[in-house]
Design a protein around this motif. Structure first.
Motif, PDB file in Angstrom:
ATOM      1  N   ARG A  67      24.276  49.201  -1.244  1.00 20.61           N
ATOM      2  CA  ARG A  67      23.636  49.690  -0.197  1.00 20.61           C
ATOM      3  C   ARG A  67      22.735  50.817  -0.152  1.00 20.61           C
ATOM      4  NH1 ARG A  67      28.216  50.760   1.582  1.00 20.61           N
ATOM      5  NH2 ARG A  67      28.618  48.483   2.573  1.00 20.61           N
ATOM      6  N   GLU A  68      23.073  51.507  -1.228  1.00 18.58           N
ATOM      7  CA  GLU A  68      22.185  52.855  -1.565  1.00 18.58           C
ATOM      8  C   GLU A  68      20.642  52.214  -1.981  1.00 18.58           C
ATOM      9  OE1 GLU A  68      21.728  56.720  -4.568  1.00 18.58           O
ATOM     10  OE2 GLU A  68      23.336  55.441  -4.517  1.00 18.58           O
ATOM     11  N   ARG A  69      20.600  50.998  -2.965  1.00 19.82           N
ATOM     12  CA  ARG A  69      19.572  50.560  -3.434  1.00 19.82           C
ATOM     13  C   ARG A  69      18.697  50.001  -2.183  1.00 19.82           C
ATOM     14  NH1 ARG A  69      20.493  46.479  -8.276  1.00 19.82           N
ATOM     15  NH2 ARG A  69      18.046  46.189  -7.565  1.00 19.82           N
ATOM     16  N   ALA A  70      19.298  49.235  -1.281  1.00 18.51           N
ATOM     17  CA  ALA A  70      18.592  48.602   0.025  1.00 18.51           C
ATOM     18  C   ALA A  70      17.913  49.744   0.636  1.00 18.51           C
ATOM     19  CB  ALA A  70      19.490  47.770   0.732  1.00 18.51           C
ATOM     20  N   GLU A  71      18.779  50.850   0.990  1.00 18.22           N
ATOM     21  CA  GLU A  71      18.330  52.125   1.717  1.00 18.22           C
ATOM     22  C   GLU A  71      16.935  52.790   0.953  1.00 18.22           C
ATOM     23  OE1 GLU A  71      21.904  54.286   2.162  1.00 18.22           O
ATOM     24  OE2 GLU A  71      22.546  53.129   3.912  1.00 18.22           O
ATOM     25  N   GLN A  72      16.887  52.973  -0.098  1.00 16.79           N
ATOM     26  CA  GLN A  72      16.048  53.523  -0.741  1.00 16.79           C
ATOM     27  C   GLN A  72      14.504  52.656  -0.643  1.00 16.79           C
ATOM     28  OE1 GLN A  72      17.227  53.832  -4.833  1.00 16.79           O
ATOM     29  NE2 GLN A  72      18.199  55.771  -4.561  1.00 16.79           N
ATOM     30  N   SER A  73      14.896  51.317  -0.575  1.00 15.16           N
ATOM     31  CA  SER A  73      13.762  50.234  -0.203  1.00 15.16           C
ATOM     32  C   SER A  73      13.119  50.300   1.276  1.00 15.16           C
ATOM     33  CB  SER A  73      14.071  48.800  -0.329  1.00 15.16           C
ATOM     34  OG  SER A  73      14.652  48.607  -1.892  1.00 15.16           O
ATOM     35  N   LEU A  74      14.152  50.629   2.164  1.00 11.76           N
ATOM     36  CA  LEU A  74      13.754  50.842   3.298  1.00 11.76           C
ATOM     37  C   LEU A  74      12.979  52.139   3.582  1.00 11.76           C
ATOM     38  CD1 LEU A  74      16.956  49.491   5.272  1.00 11.76           C
ATOM     39  CD2 LEU A  74      14.527  48.326   5.104  1.00 11.76           C
ATOM     40  N   THR A  75      13.411  53.076   2.993  1.00  9.51           N
ATOM     41  CA  THR A  75      12.743  54.508   3.105  1.00  9.51           C
ATOM     42  C   THR A  75      11.280  54.268   2.440  1.00  9.51           C
ATOM     43  OG1 THR A  75      14.883  55.903   2.434  1.00  9.51           O
ATOM     44  CG2 THR A  75      12.618  56.936   2.069  1.00  9.51           C
ATOM     45  N   GLN A  76      10.967  53.530   1.562  1.00  4.26           N
ATOM     46  CA  GLN A  76       9.723  53.355   0.929  1.00  4.26           C
ATOM     47  C   GLN A  76       8.725  52.752   2.184  1.00  4.26           C
ATOM     48  OE1 GLN A  76       8.112  54.473  -1.883  1.00  4.26           O
ATOM     49  NE2 GLN A  76      10.086  55.787  -1.804  1.00  4.26           N
ATOM     50  N   PHE A  77       9.420  51.578   2.644  1.00  3.79           N
ATOM     51  CA  PHE A  77       9.121  50.763   3.828  1.00  3.79           C
ATOM     52  C   PHE A  77       8.457  51.641   4.838  1.00  3.79           C
ATOM     53  CE2 PHE A  77      10.162  49.116   8.225  1.00  3.79           C
ATOM     54  CZ  PHE A  77       9.088  48.170   8.104  1.00  3.79           C
ATOM     55  N   GLU A  78       9.431  52.600   5.414  1.00  5.44           N
ATOM     56  CA  GLU A  78       8.824  53.616   6.273  1.00  5.44           C
ATOM     57  C   GLU A  78       7.741  54.392   6.071  1.00  5.44           C
ATOM     58  OE1 GLU A  78      11.094  57.138   9.394  1.00  5.44           O
ATOM     59  OE2 GLU A  78      12.173  56.134   7.641  1.00  5.44           O
ATOM     60  N   ILE A  79       7.771  54.835   4.884  1.00  4.85           N
ATOM     61  CA  ILE A  79       6.615  55.503   4.348  1.00  4.85           C
ATOM     62  C   ILE A  79       5.387  54.940   4.300  1.00  4.85           C
ATOM     63  CG2 ILE A  79       5.503  56.675   2.245  1.00  4.85           C
ATOM     64  CD1 ILE A  79       8.613  57.507   1.248  1.00  4.85           C
ATOM     65  N   ILE A  80       5.377  53.483   4.214  1.00  9.38           N
ATOM     66  CA  ILE A  80       4.017  52.711   4.051  1.00  9.38           C
ATOM     67  C   ILE A  80       3.792  52.701   5.592  1.00  9.38           C
ATOM     68  CG2 ILE A  80       3.289  50.434   3.738  1.00  9.38           C
ATOM     69  CD1 ILE A  80       4.747  50.428   1.011  1.00  9.38           C
ATOM     70  N   VAL A  81       4.783  52.140   6.483  1.00  8.81           N
ATOM     71  CA  VAL A  81       4.598  52.019   7.699  1.00  8.81           C
ATOM     72  C   VAL A  81       3.876  53.125   8.360  1.00  8.81           C
ATOM     73  CG1 VAL A  81       5.564  51.122   9.777  1.00  8.81           C
ATOM     74  CG2 VAL A  81       6.293  50.013   7.870  1.00  8.81           C
ATOM     75  N   ARG A  82       4.438  54.304   8.491  1.00  7.23           N
ATOM     76  CA  ARG A  82       3.878  55.388   8.921  1.00  7.23           C
ATOM     77  C   ARG A  82       2.564  55.789   8.564  1.00  7.23           C
ATOM     78  NH1 ARG A  82       7.425  57.757  12.312  1.00  7.23           N
ATOM     79  NH2 ARG A  82       9.850  57.509  12.069  1.00  7.23           N
TER      80      ARG A  82
END
Length: 279
Positions: A67-82
């Motif tokens: 779950r932590e790995r998936a959440e880290q990936s989603l954090t990178q997604f948010e950075i790129i999207v913003r």
């Protein structure tokens, strides 16, 4: 017609950044809502099955790590999207097996963006059949990016593989938002003379007329090949400098084992430009 909900597979693989950047740019261009979907990789069935085992404590630790790995990936997604400026987006943590989880979310999206399986990226945990599994099990169209090149944009010069099948018809329909904006769309029919009952007197003319009535600029190509049509399609896309192939995905699932058609398997293995595929 336009893509209003786009799903992109989010993970920590070597191609994830390029895939997320592509999806963000496409969402911006289409004014679409973008969903970043990251899975834990553990199916609900497995969790329920092992939950009764005395090793459940170890499972809890493993679940937390995934779950932590998936959440880290989603954090990178948010950075790129913003950074890209996408107005509407969401992060979605999916507590499920990779293929099943992404396929489920894709059913409620207009388009899902994936990457071709890269045999060199064994650390990603993505199986070689992942893209086609999502296409076959979701019913949604998938835009699959090749791992050999990074594409910032697609749809200038599109190659449509037409064999008059329901799968090809659905792929063309789902690709209309891109086809309508393309500089040129080339429809190719392979070995039409061998199937006169399917293509009629003027192979490709009917689908070309359909596209013209949608405002698409179309040329029809007829090719006779003795090789696998998948190989011929990839070779033709290279010859024409196409930046997108549109085609049906052929095959069926039996006892969770995918049985893919020859052309589908070949294109997914050797593609050099993005492919929009639908089953």
């Amino acid at each position: 017609m336009s893509y209003k909900i786009i799903l992109v597979h989010v993970d920590e693989s070597r191609h994830a950044k390029a895939r997320m950047e592509f999806a963000a740019s496409m969402a911006m261009d289409a004014d679409a809502h973008l969903i970043g979907g990251a899975t834990t990789g553990m199916s609900r069935e497995f969790i329920e099955w092992i939950g009764f085992d005395e090793k459940a404590l170890d499972l809890d630790r493993l679940s937390d790590m995934l779950r932590e790995r998936a959440e880290q990936s989603l954090t990178q997604f948010e950075i790129i999207v913003r950074r890209t400026g996408v107005a509407s987006f969401e992060k979605r943590l999916i507590e499920d097996d990779l293929s099943a989880g992404i396929a489920m979310q894709a059913r409620f999206s207009d388009l899902v963006i994936l990457t071709q399986s890269d045999p060199r990226d064994s650390a990603s945990g993505v199986s070689g059949s992942f893209p086609e599994t999502v296409v076959m099990e979701s019913g949604a169209p998938a835009l699959i990016l090749p791992y050999v090149h990074d594409f910032k944009y697609v749809g200038e010069r599109v190659l449509v593989a037409w064999n008059a099948s329901p799968e090809a018809r659905r792929a063309v329909h789902y690709a209309l938002p891109l086809l309508e904006r393309a500089r040129i769309v080339e429809v190719v029919v392979f070995n039409a003379e061998a199937q006169p009952g399917i293509f009629g007197d003027d192979p490709g003319a009917d689908i070309a007329l359909y596209l013209v009535r949608h405002g698409v600029k179309v040329d029809v190509l007829q090719r006779t090949v003795t090789s696998d049509t998948g190989s011929a399609l990839v070779a033709l896309s290279n010859e024409l400098d196409s930046d997108l192939i549109v085609m049906g995905c052929y095959g069926h699932a039996r006892l969770r084992e995918l049985l893919m058609g020859g052309a589908t398997r070949t294109v997914l293995k050797s593609m050099t430009c993005p492919v929009l595929m639908s089953h």
